[in-house]
Design an enzyme around this catalytic site. Structure first.
Site, mmCIF file in Angstrom:
data_model
loop_
_atom_site.group_PDB
_atom_site.id
_atom_site.type_symbol
_atom_site.label_atom_id
_atom_site.label_comp_id
_atom_site.label_asym_id
_atom_site.label_seq_id
_atom_site.Cartn_x
_atom_site.Cartn_y
_atom_site.Cartn_z
ATOM 1 N N LYS A 121 1.249 2.213 -2.545
ATOM 2 C CA LYS A 121 1.040 0.960 -1.809
ATOM 3 C C LYS A 121 0.220 -0.056 -2.612
ATOM 4 O O LYS A 121 0.333 -1.251 -2.385
ATOM 5 C CB LYS A 121 0.369 1.243 -0.467
ATOM 6 C CG LYS A 121 1.301 1.970 0.492
ATOM 7 C CD LYS A 121 0.771 2.029 1.898
ATOM 8 C CE LYS A 121 1.804 2.566 2.871
ATOM 9 N NZ LYS A 121 2.071 4.018 2.720
HETATM 10 C C1 LIG Z 1 3.275 4.617 3.067
HETATM 11 C C2 LIG Z 1 3.624 5.903 2.427
HETATM 12 C C3 LIG Z 1 4.918 6.446 2.501
HETATM 13 C C4 LIG Z 1 6.035 5.802 3.299
HETATM 14 O O1 LIG Z 1 6.491 4.608 2.726
HETATM 15 P P1 LIG Z 1 7.364 3.573 3.583
HETATM 16 O O2 LIG Z 1 7.451 2.365 2.747
HETATM 17 O O3 LIG Z 1 6.598 3.334 4.864
HETATM 18 O O4 LIG Z 1 8.684 4.214 3.849
HETATM 19 C C5 LIG Z 1 5.177 7.630 1.806
HETATM 20 N N1 LIG Z 1 4.208 8.262 1.117
HETATM 21 C C6 LIG Z 1 2.949 7.779 1.031
HETATM 22 C C7 LIG Z 1 1.929 8.540 0.267
HETATM 23 C C8 LIG Z 1 2.599 6.588 1.682
HETATM 24 O O5 LIG Z 1 1.341 6.120 1.596
#
Ligand SMILES: *Cc1c(COP(=O)(O)O)cnc(C)c1O
Length: 479
Positions: A121
């Site tokens: 993220k």
């Molecule tokens: C947010 C997140 C996801 C999911 O990603 P999306 O974009 O919501 O599908 C998967 N793994 C981790 C570690 C995350 O922080």
């Protein structure tokens, strides 16, 4: 580039919209007024020469070449400066930003988790931090971001927004429900513009409070409440970049196809892959991997979309994927139904009033393979098994989310097609699961040693909308 809502379509179609919207406008807006999500009117399609030119670009240059096609209302030099500030080896550990690690022939891990909070993220959120500061300064405006997190989003947003002018972050998290590392990453920040609120309840209580505050339009306007949640278009577009980066890293020519496996929750990450594919990146399969919360896997296998109730949402060992509905899914839906917003409106009405929809008998359903999507899921035991296998076979530690993606990837692998599995977090964030899988704590970077012992700053309160509003008022009005 103009943006449309998934539910309203073109501006001319008798909607309340008076003018076409541009990137900077929708950036701070969240949902469209009709409840839909914003999408670009068209996807820019790249030709072979353009793809070839991108092959040798640095990460920030590649990011510019992709994002400037969507952010046409930001002067090119300004966007370049923002991207050069965002994607540095200092922040992401390497010049590559998202390096590819090869496990064996045609099996790769795209390392997206080397940012400040050790989850993918950061790639989008760090960009958003600089972008918000730029856009707010131009408008001479401020924003108070109100968010809810189960762990990764909150810390990523806080580390991206800390010290940025014009921005404050009020982040709600469920009291004592995050991993100790996640809590420490948020609560050990001592920045004036970051306010941590631990709510005595679960994640859904936090989310409900955020919704209630945002639905109070008068309060929202007066206190300039905004969001950085996963439907933010600025985040999606930043995630498109690393699909290109990875494609170029594992191929020599644009005639080769590559598949991607993506641990999915709110469908933001894999949607970015879909967009890269629509832009002409030669992607074969986009593999949507879920954990026990398999609302997306069910859709891609059966055509039924059935968001779960809070009580049906399971707590798993890949907690960042524990979602009941996939917020960004509506964006893909618009593409699937030949971009007819009336169809999306009707399908989303069914979600609200009938608990879901079934398109398995509609003409849209046979189109699905043309978009490359397939899906699968993993159980806790399978993730543990995958973590052990990857350690034994390749001497690499992967976290539970990445393990989910890899497990499903191995089921769909084709011998001659490179498979790229997206690493979405580092194992350190989820130590307890790693101890269970490997019998020991994962290696941790020096910078994070002892982070759990640092002094923490957090306001604990009952799950009560009025209390949260009161906190916002006190801070913003300087009482
Ligand atoms: C947010 C997140 C996801 C999911 O990603 P999306 O974009 O919501 O599908 C998967 N793994 C981790 C570690 C995350 O922080």
């Amino acid at each position: 580039m103009n943006y449309i809502s998934t539910r309203a379509g073109a501006v001319a179609a008798g909607t309340t919209e008076s003018h076409a919207k541009h990137f900077c406008e929708i950036l701070l807006e969240g949902l469209a007024p009709d409840g839909g999500l914003y999408l670009p009117q068209t996807y820019p399609v790249l030709n072979d020469a353009e793809l070839t030119a991108m092959r040798s670009m640095s990460y920030p240059d590649l990011a510019y070449d992709i994002i400037h096609r969507y952010a046409t209302d930001i002067p090119g030099a300004d966007l370049k400066a923002i991207l050069n500030k965002t994607y540095t080896a200092k922040v992401f550990g390497t010049e590559d930003i998202t390096p590819v690690k090869t496990l064996e022939r045609n099996l790769h891990i795209l390392q997206c988790s080397n940012g400040p909070t050790l989850a993918f993220k950061d790639i989008a959120m760090q960009f958003l931090g600089h972008l918000f500061e730029y856009v707010l300064a131009k408008k001479n405006a401020e924003i108070n971001i109100l968010g809810a997190t189960s762990g990764d989003t909150g810390s990523s947003a806080e580390h991206a927004m800390k010290g940025k002018s014009g921005v404050r972050v009020f982040m709600l998290s469920p009291h004592e429900k995050m991993s100790p590392f996640q809590a420490a990453q948020m609560f050990s920040l001592h920045e004036k513009n970051i306010i941590n609120i631990a709510v005595k309840g679960v994640f859904d209580d936090c989310q409900d409070i955020v919704k209630a505050v945002s639905n109070d339009l008068e309060f929202k306007a007066k206190y300039k409440i905004g969001a950085v949640n996963s439907i933010n278009w600025g985040r999606i577009v930043a995630q498109v970049v690393y699909y290109f980066k990875a494609y170029f890293a594992v191929t020599k020519s644009n005639t080769e196809k590559v598949s991607f496996a993506v641990p999915s929750g709110n469908f933001g990450n894999v949607l970015a892959g879909h967009i890269a594919r629509m832009m002409g990146l030669p992607i074969k399969q986009l593999i949507v991997a879920t954990n026990e919360n398999d609302v997306l896997d069910e859709f891609f296998k059966t055509g039924k979309y059935r968001p779960r109730k809070t009580a049906e949402t399971k707590q798993t060992s890949s907690p960042s994927m524990d979602i009941s509905k996939a917020s960004n899914f509506e964006r893909f839906l618009l593409d699937l139904v030949w971009r007819d917003p009336a169809v999306v409106r009707e399908l989303m009405r069914k979600v609200d009033h009938e608990g879901g929809f079934d398109i398995s008998h509609c003409p849209y359903w046979p189109r699905l393979p043309a978009f490359g999507f397939i899906s699968g899921n993993s159980s806790h035991a399978e993730r543990m098994q995958t973590i052990r296998h990857v350690w034994a076979q390749y001497r690499m530690e992967i976290d539970t989310h990445t393990a989910d993606g890899l497990k499903v990837a191995l089921e769909h692998r084709e011998a001659d097609v490179p498979m790229v599995c997206l690493e979405t977090a580092l194992p350190t964030k989820f130590e307890a699961s790693m101890v269970e899988a490997l019998g020991r704590k994962p290696a941790r970077d020096k910078a994070f040693e002892g982070i759990e012992d640092l002094p923490q700053r957090v306001i604990v309160m009952a799950a009560d909308v009025a209390l949260v509003k009161g906190c916002v008022v006190r801070v913003v009005d300087g009482l």
